[in-house]
Write an enzyme that holds these catalytic residues in place. Structure first.
Site, PDB file in Angstrom:
ATOM      1  N   TRP A 170       0.825  -1.216   0.000  1.00 43.18           N
ATOM      2  CA  TRP A 170       0.000   0.000   0.000  1.00 43.18           C
ATOM      3  C   TRP A 170       0.857   1.263   0.000  1.00 43.18           C
ATOM      4  O   TRP A 170       0.330   2.362  -0.114  1.00 43.18           O
ATOM      5  CB  TRP A 170      -0.964   0.019   1.184  1.00 43.18           C
ATOM      6  CG  TRP A 170      -0.349  -0.378   2.483  1.00 43.18           C
ATOM      7  CD1 TRP A 170       0.281   0.428   3.388  1.00 43.18           C
ATOM      8  CD2 TRP A 170      -0.279  -1.704   3.022  1.00 43.18           C
ATOM      9  NE1 TRP A 170       0.738  -0.302   4.441  1.00 43.18           N
ATOM     10  CE2 TRP A 170       0.404  -1.616   4.256  1.00 43.18           C
ATOM     11  CE3 TRP A 170      -0.740  -2.954   2.584  1.00 43.18           C
ATOM     12  CZ2 TRP A 170       0.643  -2.739   5.056  1.00 43.18           C
ATOM     13  CZ3 TRP A 170      -0.496  -4.067   3.387  1.00 43.18           C
ATOM     14  CH2 TRP A 170       0.172  -3.959   4.595  1.00 43.18           C
ATOM     15  N   ARG A 171       2.186   1.095   0.138  1.00 40.28           N
ATOM     16  CA  ARG A 171       3.019   2.289   0.237  1.00 40.28           C
ATOM     17  C   ARG A 171       3.468   2.812  -1.127  1.00 40.28           C
ATOM     18  O   ARG A 171       3.788   3.990  -1.250  1.00 40.28           O
ATOM     19  CB  ARG A 171       4.264   2.002   1.089  1.00 40.28           C
ATOM     20  CG  ARG A 171       3.918   2.004   2.567  1.00 40.28           C
ATOM     21  CD  ARG A 171       5.141   1.898   3.438  1.00 40.28           C
ATOM     22  NE  ARG A 171       4.756   2.042   4.839  1.00 40.28           N
ATOM     23  CZ  ARG A 171       5.467   1.596   5.851  1.00 40.28           C
ATOM     24  NH1 ARG A 171       6.608   0.976   5.642  1.00 40.28           N
ATOM     25  NH2 ARG A 171       5.041   1.763   7.088  1.00 40.28           N
ATOM     26  N   GLU A 182      -5.258   0.576   6.230  1.00 38.59           N
ATOM     27  CA  GLU A 182      -5.319   0.990   7.636  1.00 38.59           C
ATOM     28  C   GLU A 182      -6.417   0.238   8.387  1.00 38.59           C
ATOM     29  O   GLU A 182      -6.241  -0.153   9.541  1.00 38.59           O
ATOM     30  CB  GLU A 182      -5.533   2.507   7.762  1.00 38.59           C
ATOM     31  CG  GLU A 182      -4.333   3.347   7.346  1.00 38.59           C
ATOM     32  CD  GLU A 182      -3.087   3.100   8.199  1.00 38.59           C
ATOM     33  OE1 GLU A 182      -3.203   2.512   9.273  1.00 38.59           O
ATOM     34  OE2 GLU A 182      -1.996   3.485   7.745  1.00 38.59           O
ATOM     35  N   GLN A 194      -5.741  -4.307  14.635  1.00 40.89           N
ATOM     36  CA  GLN A 194      -5.772  -5.597  15.356  1.00 40.89           C
ATOM     37  C   GLN A 194      -5.157  -6.738  14.560  1.00 40.89           C
ATOM     38  O   GLN A 194      -5.340  -7.898  14.920  1.00 40.89           O
ATOM     39  CB  GLN A 194      -7.226  -6.023  15.713  1.00 40.89           C
ATOM     40  CG  GLN A 194      -8.120  -4.927  16.161  1.00 40.89           C
ATOM     41  CD  GLN A 194      -8.035  -4.695  17.643  1.00 40.89           C
ATOM     42  OE1 GLN A 194      -7.289  -5.371  18.325  1.00 40.89           O
ATOM     43  NE2 GLN A 194      -8.772  -3.729  18.137  1.00 40.89           N
ATOM     44  N   LEU A 246      -9.753 -12.593   8.825  1.00 38.38           N
ATOM     45  CA  LEU A 246      -9.230 -11.353   9.416  1.00 38.38           C
ATOM     46  C   LEU A 246      -9.932 -11.013  10.724  1.00 38.38           C
ATOM     47  O   LEU A 246      -9.400 -10.287  11.554  1.00 38.38           O
ATOM     48  CB  LEU A 246      -9.409 -10.171   8.446  1.00 38.38           C
ATOM     49  CG  LEU A 246      -8.329  -9.939   7.398  1.00 38.38           C
ATOM     50  CD1 LEU A 246      -8.696  -8.755   6.516  1.00 38.38           C
ATOM     51  CD2 LEU A 246      -6.973  -9.691   8.044  1.00 38.38           C
ATOM     52  N   TYR A 255      -8.109   7.979  14.245  1.00 38.46           N
ATOM     53  CA  TYR A 255      -6.847   7.457  13.720  1.00 38.46           C
ATOM     54  C   TYR A 255      -6.912   7.286  12.193  1.00 38.46           C
ATOM     55  O   TYR A 255      -6.034   7.778  11.463  1.00 38.46           O
ATOM     56  CB  TYR A 255      -6.479   6.111  14.378  1.00 38.46           C
ATOM     57  CG  TYR A 255      -5.394   5.432  13.606  1.00 38.46           C
ATOM     58  CD1 TYR A 255      -4.091   5.906  13.678  1.00 38.46           C
ATOM     59  CD2 TYR A 255      -5.669   4.384  12.723  1.00 38.46           C
ATOM     60  CE1 TYR A 255      -3.083   5.355  12.912  1.00 38.46           C
ATOM     61  CE2 TYR A 255      -4.672   3.824  11.950  1.00 38.46           C
ATOM     62  CZ  TYR A 255      -3.383   4.310  12.051  1.00 38.46           C
ATOM     63  OH  TYR A 255      -2.392   3.772  11.272  1.00 38.46           O
ATOM     64  N   ASP A 270      -2.052   5.835  16.761  1.00 33.19           N
ATOM     65  CA  ASP A 270      -2.429   4.445  17.045  1.00 33.19           C
ATOM     66  C   ASP A 270      -1.605   3.955  18.247  1.00 33.19           C
ATOM     67  O   ASP A 270      -0.866   4.723  18.876  1.00 33.19           O
ATOM     68  CB  ASP A 270      -2.235   3.563  15.806  1.00 33.19           C
ATOM     69  CG  ASP A 270      -0.761   3.364  15.452  1.00 33.19           C
ATOM     70  OD1 ASP A 270       0.102   4.046  16.060  1.00 33.19           O
ATOM     71  OD2 ASP A 270      -0.467   2.528  14.590  1.00 33.19           O
TER      72      ASP A 270
END
Ligand code: SF4
Length: 359
Positions: free
Chosen positions: A26-27, A39, A44, A82, A122, A140
């Site tokens: 994702w970067r 994000e 978690q 997830l 956040y 966070d």
């Protein structure tokens, strides 16, 4: 004031991040959609776990529009494993809001982002700063840990005022034009150097010269958190009911924990053998064989399931209301919570043994 030292960490932290940031999918293209999905998935959940989920999700649902229009079964299947399934449902609701209220264009303003379903302070700060370069903090658990260690700040981070205090400190030092990179550098430091549940790697840390926790030898004491209430224990009896090469499933209620997902039939307490027989009768099954399985435990945030299980070989009577799923259906069609993983594995082993016996 201890927090004055924070101004000193900006430059070394940005330089460190430039050289040491992990390469994550994702970067390389931080569009608002990609930042948002990553994000939410990372809440978690560990980075290593998230990567394949993120890639599959973006492949299947590459745009806000595709997410807004996806059917729930497919969405939950993409999220299967997830956990915290309300996150997936909120993503879809928020995508629908973006299509309806913002003409399909992601808002860049923190106050608008906060109106989206499931988006808290956040996530709004992360999307606004990383995707749009807005000077917004993103606080966070990693950031709270790093900041409280650097400042040796003994406020309880579970308290709203303490969090908001730390947020103001970070907001005050966000560098012009590099807020997203700075937020990410703080998170990255917390993830790989100033680590939780272990000894922080202060020797590798770019801000150790300005870290009070390190100088005082007390870094590991931070952050201060009030003791959590113990998790509630719920006992269950789980039935792996097999007929031919299929297993019985039923759908959970539309509200509450794991709402709407599929599950193995189970009861809300540990049953005796006699009670099991009564329950199986009520399931409208012609039972041929009952084999006890190993106990299993699954931990949610506030609850633990302690499960005992039985493998039941049976024929369904005509008024038996279960859905019946083979292995392919379990992979492609039904979304089951990972709490049942060990008992699905028992079904798998049963099928393997049976096919060997039939050779
Ligand atoms: Fe964390 Fe140590 Fe760095 Fe301080 S010096 S921020 S305690 S890793």
């Amino acid at each position: 004031m201890k927090q004055n030292v924070l101004q000193n960490i900006v430059k070394p932290l940005l330089e460190w991040y430039d050289k040491n940031a992990r390469i994550l999918p994702w970067r390389d293209n931080p569009s608002p959609y990609r930042v948002w999905i990553s994000e939410v998935m990372l809440q978690q959940t560990r980075v290593d776990t998230v990567i394949p989920y993120f890639e599959r999700f973006l492949y299947e649902l590459p745009t806000v529009k595709a997410l807004a229009e996806v059917d729930d079964e497919k969405l939950l299947k993409l999220w299967e494993g997830l956990g915290y399934y309300s996150r997936a449902r909120n993503l879809k609701k928020a995508a629908q809001q973006i299509m309806r209220d913002y003409n399909g264009v992601f808002p860049s303003d923190v106050s608008e982002l906060l109106k989206l379903s499931g988006v808290g302070s956040y996530t709004a700060g992360a999307v606004a700063s990383i995707a749009f370069g807005v000077k917004a903090p993103a606080i966070d658990g990693n950031v709270l840990r790093v900041i409280t260690r650097i400042t040796a700040f003994d406020g309880d981070i579970t308290e709203r005022e303490i969090k908001s205090q730390i947020k103001k400190w970070v907001e005050a030092i966000l560098p012009e034009g590099k807020a997203g990179q700075f937020n990410q550098s703080l998170m990255e430091l917390g993830a790989i150097v100033c680590i939780p549940n272990g000894v922080p790697k202060c020797d590798e840390c770019p801000v150790r010269n300005d870290c009070s926790g390190h100088h005082m030898g007390i870094a590991e004491q931070f952050p201060i958190k009030e003791k959590k209430a113990p998790r509630k224990i719920e006992n269950k009896t789980v039935f792996v009911i097999v007929s031919d090469d299929k297993v019985a499933l039923r759908q959970r209620p539309p509200k509450g924990l794991l709402s709407g997902l599929w599950e193995l039939p189970n009861t809300d307490r540990n049953l005796s053998d006699n009670e099991c027989n009564t329950v199986l009768n009520n399931f409208h099954l012609d039972v041929m064989n009952i084999t006890p399985l190993k106990n299993a435990k699954h931990i949610f945030t506030h609850i633990e399931w302690h499960m005992k299980g039985y493998l039941i070989e049976a024929k369904p009577e005509p008024d038996c209301g279960f859905n019946w799923a083979g292995l392919t259906d379990l992979t492609n069609k039904y979304t089951l919570p990972s709490a049942f993983k060990m008992y699905i594995e028992a079904f798998n082993i049963y099928l393997t043994k049976r096919s060997i016996n039939q050779l």
